[in-house]
Write an enzyme that holds these catalytic residues in place. Sequence first.
Site, PDB file in Angstrom:
ATOM      1  N   GLU A  83       3.032   3.274 -10.990  1.00 10.97           N
ATOM      2  CA  GLU A  83       2.215   4.430 -10.793  1.00 10.97           C
ATOM      3  C   GLU A  83       1.260   4.499 -12.066  1.00 10.97           C
ATOM      4  OE1 GLU A  83       4.274   8.282 -10.611  1.00 10.97           O
ATOM      5  OE2 GLU A  83       5.717   7.357  -9.385  1.00 10.97           O
TER       6      GLU A  83
ATOM      7  N   ASP B  76       2.317  17.965 -15.200  1.00 11.46           N
ATOM      8  CA  ASP B  76       2.484  17.137 -16.267  1.00 11.46           C
ATOM      9  C   ASP B  76       3.025  17.908 -17.261  1.00 11.46           C
ATOM     10  OD1 ASP B  76       1.278  15.213 -14.913  1.00 11.46           O
ATOM     11  OD2 ASP B  76      -0.514  15.220 -15.908  1.00 11.46           O
TER      12      ASP B  76
END
Length: 264
Positions: free
Chosen positions: A48, A59
């Site tokens: 990824e 995040d």
Amino acid sequence: MSATVTFEKAKAEGRAALVGYLPAGFPTVDGAVRAIRAMVEAGVDLLEIGLPYSDPVMDGPVIQRAAERALAGGVRVADVLRTVEAVVDAGAPVLVMTYWNPVERYGVSAFARDLAAAGGSGLITPDLIPDEADEWLAASDEHRLDRVFLVSPSSTDTRLAMTLEHCRGFVYAASLMGVTGARDQVSAAAPALVARIRATGAEIPVGVGLGVRDGAQAAEVGSYADGVIVGSALVRCLLDAPDLDAGVAALRSLTAELAAGVRR
């Protein structure tokens, strides 16, 4: 190459696939390429590559700090695509993980075209849901790209079934509510979420992410999921290192530990 092939290969070997995340451009574009290649050499099955974004909603602090450094260094979408192109021959399929706004600004069809041209396998889109993704569904079909949507413990049965129907490559099962980050214990909700996915009858690999930080946790998650997704713990290897050489060495060591975990 579709991520499905990687999951099938791992399944044939009696194990889960190891999915590793790093953002493009961190600590530099070339440094990220070197680090990503080291991850594959140490045992990552699927990559990824994060597209750094200024307004992340998922995040945690580790990935946010890395993305901020990449953006401060001037990384752009073109650099992300260049990173994909630079690592596709390393031996693992490459998906880009991105929030949707940068793709829309670039142009959905153009992004799909350029990602495919760079050798990318598809996109992981944490803030895009299938019922708002008509343009991406069409572009990913045209360019034969995987499309990985997220489900979580809060997903209703209806939402779960609809999301699985539109995934290709694998489905990303976020094992807990909240932001990314390594944790002392993997979420207890993860096995139940995977069981719910299996119960739908959908024939798609399930990758579990959010929280894995070491080989023991990788082994635990790999015992019930098709893929073990690791992000923050890998990013921290570079973030905490005094220089790139030390960071790559730490990254290689942790990746090898995680790879051994999924092979237990």
